[in-house]
Design a protein around this motif. Structure first.
Motif: not given
Length: 268
Positions: A141-165
């Motif tokens: 998700s674009g939120i993995a690159l620029v995290a928006a408020p109210f999406y803390a967990t979603y940003a965390g897991v999508k950021g994790g998936l990006a770094k996993f890749g």
């Protein structure tokens, strides 16, 4: 990569971005298996794709569970006779303040958005290695690159998936399996239907087909990543690196309206 004749598994492929990717790959001659949790939605998706002349099958399974992943890979390999491309697209979201998000909702996002693609990829790697050129596509998700408020967990897991890749791409370099990471912006999909955030809050939605076309282009070019959002997204990414406090201030001004717009955003 040329998609003609490729054997592809797309998780979360009954609607939205997953369906659009399956459809775009089908047009280019790929043989597709899509997964999802709802048999009725899968039946509708398969009917639409077969009507266009595609080679498509489906598997009703929940990839956030061990049994669901085992069933998914087993049946996909039976139907496809092997595997060239794995598209980790299945995902879920629950927006809102962290303290208002239940533990069950947090764990659901972690399981489907992060644990599932990691474990499914691990299980699929022997078959991807056996391919003439394997590929893993992770939809983050674009939120993995620029995290928006109210999406803390979603940003965390999508950021994790990006770094996993990113890590896995380097781990598999030279071994016949490539990894590409996709960062969609706001997209007009069922997953976004419960969000009221619009362009005035920075959520300008594009059609799922546009994301799919960009994914196909990335695959054909052997790209490392696909980032949606154009110049506006690029500027936000740059600002987030150079002056994150300025972006904090911008979000501070939007917080009241954004909080109200996304408080019911849930797709788990």
């Amino acid at each position: 990569m040329n998609l003609q004749g490729k054997r592809v598994l797309v998780t979360g492929g009954s609607s939205g971005i997953g369906f659009a990717i399956a459809e775009a790959m089908m047009v280019r001659g790929s043989q597709i298996v899509i997964t999802g949790r709802r048999q009725d939605a899968l039946n509708t998706a398969v009917e639409r794709l077969r009507a266009a002349g595609g080679r498509i099958d489906s598997i009703a399974a929940d990839v956030s569970t061990e049994k669901g992943r085992e069933t998914t890979l087993k049946v996909a390999l039976e139907k496809l006779g092997g595997l060239d491309i794995l598209v980790n697209n299945a995902g879920g979201v629950r927006a809102g303040r962290l303290e208002d998000t239940t533990e069950a909702e947090i764990r659901a996002m972690i399981e489907v958005d992060l644990v599932a693609p990691i474990l499914l990829t691990r299980a699929a790697l022997p078959k991807l290695r056996a391919s003439t050129g394997g590929l893993v596509v992770n939809i983050t998700s674009g939120i993995a690159l620029v995290a928006a408020p109210f999406y803390a967990t979603y940003a965390g897991v999508k950021g994790g998936l990006a770094k996993f890749g990113e890590s896995l791409r380097r781990e598999l370099k030279g071994e016949g399996v490539h990894v590409m990471t996709v960062y969609p912006g706001a997209t007009d999909t069922p997953m976004m239907s419960s969000s009221k955030a619009g362009p005035e809050l920075g959520f300008t939605r594009e059609p799922a087909a546009a994301v799919a076309d960009a994914v196909i282009a990335g695959i054909e070019e052997d790209a490392f990543e696909v980032i949606r959002g154009g110049e506006a997204r690029a500027k936000m990414i740059a600002l987030n690196r150079q002056d994150p406090a300025a972006l904090d201030k911008r979000f501070l001004d939007l917080k009241p309206a954004l909080s109200e717009a996304v408080r019911d955003h849930s797709a788990l």
